[in-house]
Design an enzyme around this catalytic site. Sequence first.
Site, PDB file in Angstrom:
ATOM      1  N   HIS A 269     127.545  44.271   6.586  1.00 39.16           N
ATOM      2  CA  HIS A 269     127.618  44.588   5.151  1.00 39.16           C
ATOM      3  C   HIS A 269     129.071  44.353   4.698  1.00 39.16           C
ATOM      4  O   HIS A 269     129.617  43.276   4.873  1.00 39.16           O
ATOM      5  CB  HIS A 269     127.107  46.019   4.959  1.00 39.16           C
ATOM      6  CG  HIS A 269     126.875  46.451   3.538  1.00 39.16           C
ATOM      7  ND1 HIS A 269     126.717  45.571   2.494  1.00 39.16           N
ATOM      8  CD2 HIS A 269     126.785  47.702   2.975  1.00 39.16           C
ATOM      9  CE1 HIS A 269     126.534  46.258   1.365  1.00 39.16           C
ATOM     10  NE2 HIS A 269     126.578  47.549   1.633  1.00 39.16           N
ATOM     11  N   HIS A 316     122.216  36.124   3.869  1.00 39.58           N
ATOM     12  CA  HIS A 316     121.962  37.312   3.046  1.00 39.58           C
ATOM     13  C   HIS A 316     120.515  37.749   3.212  1.00 39.58           C
ATOM     14  O   HIS A 316     119.629  36.918   3.407  1.00 39.58           O
ATOM     15  CB  HIS A 316     122.242  37.030   1.557  1.00 39.58           C
ATOM     16  CG  HIS A 316     122.448  38.277   0.768  1.00 39.58           C
ATOM     17  ND1 HIS A 316     121.410  38.961   0.195  1.00 39.58           N
ATOM     18  CD2 HIS A 316     123.573  38.982   0.498  1.00 39.58           C
ATOM     19  CE1 HIS A 316     121.892  40.036  -0.409  1.00 39.58           C
ATOM     20  NE2 HIS A 316     123.195  40.074  -0.248  1.00 39.58           N
TER      21      HIS A 316
HETATM   22  N1  CMX Z   1     125.379  33.370  11.359  1.00 42.24           N
HETATM   23  C1  CMX Z   1     124.570  33.237  12.443  1.00 42.24           C
HETATM   24  N2  CMX Z   1     123.296  33.654  12.479  1.00 42.24           N
HETATM   25  C2  CMX Z   1     122.802  34.202  11.367  1.00 42.24           C
HETATM   26  C3  CMX Z   1     123.558  34.333  10.185  1.00 42.24           C
HETATM   27  C4  CMX Z   1     124.909  33.905  10.214  1.00 42.24           C
HETATM   28  N3  CMX Z   1     125.733  34.063   9.174  1.00 42.24           N
HETATM   29  N4  CMX Z   1     122.794  34.911   9.234  1.00 42.24           N
HETATM   30  C5  CMX Z   1     121.586  35.139   9.795  1.00 42.24           C
HETATM   31  N5  CMX Z   1     121.600  34.721  11.078  1.00 42.24           N
HETATM   32  C6  CMX Z   1     120.531  34.881  12.079  1.00 42.24           C
HETATM   33  C7  CMX Z   1     120.216  36.348  12.261  1.00 42.24           C
HETATM   34  O1  CMX Z   1     121.187  36.981  13.113  1.00 42.24           O
HETATM   35  C8  CMX Z   1     118.819  36.297  12.812  1.00 42.24           C
HETATM   36  O2  CMX Z   1     118.921  35.913  14.171  1.00 42.24           O
HETATM   37  P1  CMX Z   1     117.929  36.565  15.301  1.00 42.24           P
HETATM   38  O3  CMX Z   1     116.536  36.287  14.822  1.00 42.24           O
HETATM   39  O4  CMX Z   1     118.297  35.854  16.539  1.00 42.24           O
HETATM   40  O5  CMX Z   1     118.242  38.029  15.302  1.00 42.24           O
HETATM   41  C9  CMX Z   1     118.207  35.114  12.050  1.00 42.24           C
HETATM   42  O6  CMX Z   1     119.322  34.314  11.593  1.00 42.24           O
HETATM   43  C10 CMX Z   1     117.378  35.531  10.849  1.00 42.24           C
HETATM   44  O7  CMX Z   1     118.167  36.350  10.025  1.00 42.24           O
HETATM   45  P2  CMX Z   1     117.931  36.339   8.429  1.00 42.24           P
HETATM   46  O8  CMX Z   1     116.542  36.828   8.185  1.00 42.24           O
HETATM   47  O9  CMX Z   1     118.320  35.029   7.870  1.00 42.24           O
HETATM   48  O10 CMX Z   1     119.021  37.382   7.924  1.00 42.24           O
HETATM   49  P3  CMX Z   1     118.908  38.976   7.811  1.00 42.24           P
HETATM   50  O11 CMX Z   1     118.249  39.310   6.520  1.00 42.24           O
HETATM   51  O12 CMX Z   1     118.309  39.558   9.035  1.00 42.24           O
HETATM   52  O13 CMX Z   1     120.434  39.404   7.812  1.00 42.24           O
HETATM   53  C11 CMX Z   1     122.708  39.260   7.175  1.00 42.24           C
HETATM   54  C12 CMX Z   1     121.271  39.198   6.700  1.00 42.24           C
HETATM   55  C13 CMX Z   1     123.646  39.296   5.974  1.00 42.24           C
HETATM   56  C14 CMX Z   1     122.904  40.565   7.979  1.00 42.24           C
HETATM   57  C15 CMX Z   1     122.994  38.036   8.081  1.00 42.24           C
HETATM   58  O14 CMX Z   1     122.851  36.856   7.322  1.00 42.24           O
HETATM   59  C16 CMX Z   1     124.366  38.063   8.725  1.00 42.24           C
HETATM   60  O15 CMX Z   1     124.516  38.661   9.794  1.00 42.24           O
HETATM   61  N6  CMX Z   1     125.401  37.427   8.095  1.00 42.24           N
HETATM   62  C17 CMX Z   1     126.770  37.501   8.577  1.00 42.24           C
HETATM   63  C18 CMX Z   1     127.405  38.815   8.179  1.00 42.24           C
HETATM   64  C19 CMX Z   1     127.686  38.875   6.693  1.00 42.24           C
HETATM   65  O16 CMX Z   1     128.250  37.955   6.113  1.00 42.24           O
HETATM   66  N7  CMX Z   1     127.330  39.999   6.076  1.00 42.24           N
HETATM   67  C20 CMX Z   1     127.679  40.255   4.645  1.00 42.24           C
HETATM   68  C21 CMX Z   1     126.472  40.261   3.707  1.00 42.24           C
HETATM   69  C22 CMX Z   1     126.898  40.570   2.296  1.00 42.24           C
HETATM   70  C23 CMX Z   1     127.371  41.992   2.149  1.00 42.24           C
HETATM   71  O17 CMX Z   1     126.548  42.908   2.277  1.00 42.24           O
HETATM   72  O18 CMX Z   1     128.562  42.230   1.923  1.00 42.24           O
END
Ligand code: CMX
Length: 434
Positions: A269, A316
């Site tokens: 987050h 996201h």
């Molecule tokens: N880098 C690598 N892998 C990623 C990724 C990224 N930036 N974003 C998603 N994925 C992966 C997930 O880890 C997940 O992998 P597994 O199935 O192996 O566990 C897969 O892709 C599917 O995830 P998703 O459905 O696309 O994303 P989620 O809704 O589960 O998660 C988020 C969303 C933001 C937690 C994720 O995109 C992430 O970890 N991003 C990096 C951290 C980040 O930038 N967070 C800030 C968000 C904004 C905020 O709240 O401030």
Amino acid sequence: MDPLKQKFFEKSQLLRTEIKSLLKEHGDKVVGEVTLRQVFGGMRGVKSMIWETSELDAVEGIRFRGYSIPELREALPKKGGEPLPEGLFWLMLVGEIPDEEQIKWLSDQWTSRINVPEHTFKAIDALPEGTHPMTQFSVAVTSMQTTSQFAHRYSEGLSKTEYWDPVYEDCLNLIARLPRIAAYIYRKNYHGGMHIQPDFTLDWAGNFAHMLGIPGEDFKSLMRLYMTIHADHEGGNASAHTTHLVGSALSDPYMSFSAALNALAGPLHGLANQEVIKWIFKMTDALGTTQPTHEQIAEYVKSTLAAGQVIPGYGHAVLRRPDPRFTAQKRFAEDYIQDSDIVNTVWKVFDVVPDILKGLGKVKNPWPNVDAHSGAILVHYGLKEYSFYTVLFGVSRALGVMAATCWSRALGFPLERPKSVTMNWVRNFLEENN
Ligand code: CMX
């Protein structure tokens, strides 16, 4: 009663009456179904809460009371070319764009409520050296609970219909004090405790920039934009939902907001804003250049993924396009900043990362979120201490979640209590539904 409070009271009473009759007539209508994937998968998309202040569309991004970020930039009163967060708070609270006089009134209100209790500074000072700034911030906010008007009046016996009144006062006081506390944490940790007194002639965000000690009008403009765009992202994100949940137990706004800060401090987050710059600094250190090429960045991205880590600032839970908050910051950097290595690197990362993430085949949103850009601009202006970045996010987030808290108490929302199930329940359910 003050003019904002009066407006809020009238509007909330109307909505409360509407909700009452709406539920009487339509309370049993089904708004969606919940799949097992959602039960296991973080409740994505489950409609379960009313959040009046903003709404998130997967493609368009955030709208605050119907206004997109570019629309807000046009509609809200501005200073130094950027929207004033006072205007956004007014809009979120009562659904109207305020005029200059109303903005001035709110700015003056926050100035008059800026005093932080002495024991809050002592609580920060009591923490050991090296304590993360978000821990300091959360402790500081919790420590102010002693001044909660809601907690005090509740303990004396408060009618349900009056909850909203002291909650409104707590929310305004809390927002007014946050820049002072955040600046105290910054100056204590990174500038030898050389604190800067508030300048009462400045607006809320301008004064924050001043107390941080970062010189120049452009940085004040940046803070106005930053505080506006990070304020709210509908109700389901971790910090907003935490505020909603904790507040629903009638924990006062200091308690519910410090809980929100603890959620914001997670790397998936708000902490992602520090992680982005940390990751870029690590990359440029490893490559031995502050001007990495697209090819070098692509290799570094792949090595991060191969190590089982996420690329911070990308992806996201709801958005499926580049975050308009990223775009707003890119526009700011294009307007205000020339030839900065760190900003150019963020833009090159943007050129490279989405295709690589798309190639993984599992990432639902390969585009940048709000956190991908913010740190580079802060570094450019000399605020390089990235452990502090999530505190900035937290100061802004208070605007949205505290406005929403006023609504929750005025509308009389009950204790939040969803249903959990066990794996045995799931197995039995599947047997019965095969
Ligand atoms: N880098 C690598 N892998 C990623 C990724 C990224 N930036 N974003 C998603 N994925 C992966 C997930 O880890 C997940 O992998 P597994 O199935 O192996 O566990 C897969 O892709 C599917 O995830 P998703 O459905 O696309 O994303 P989620 O809704 O589960 O998660 C988020 C969303 C933001 C937690 C994720 O995109 C992430 O970890 N991003 C990096 C951290 C980040 O930038 N967070 C800030 C968000 C904004 C905020 O709240 O401030």
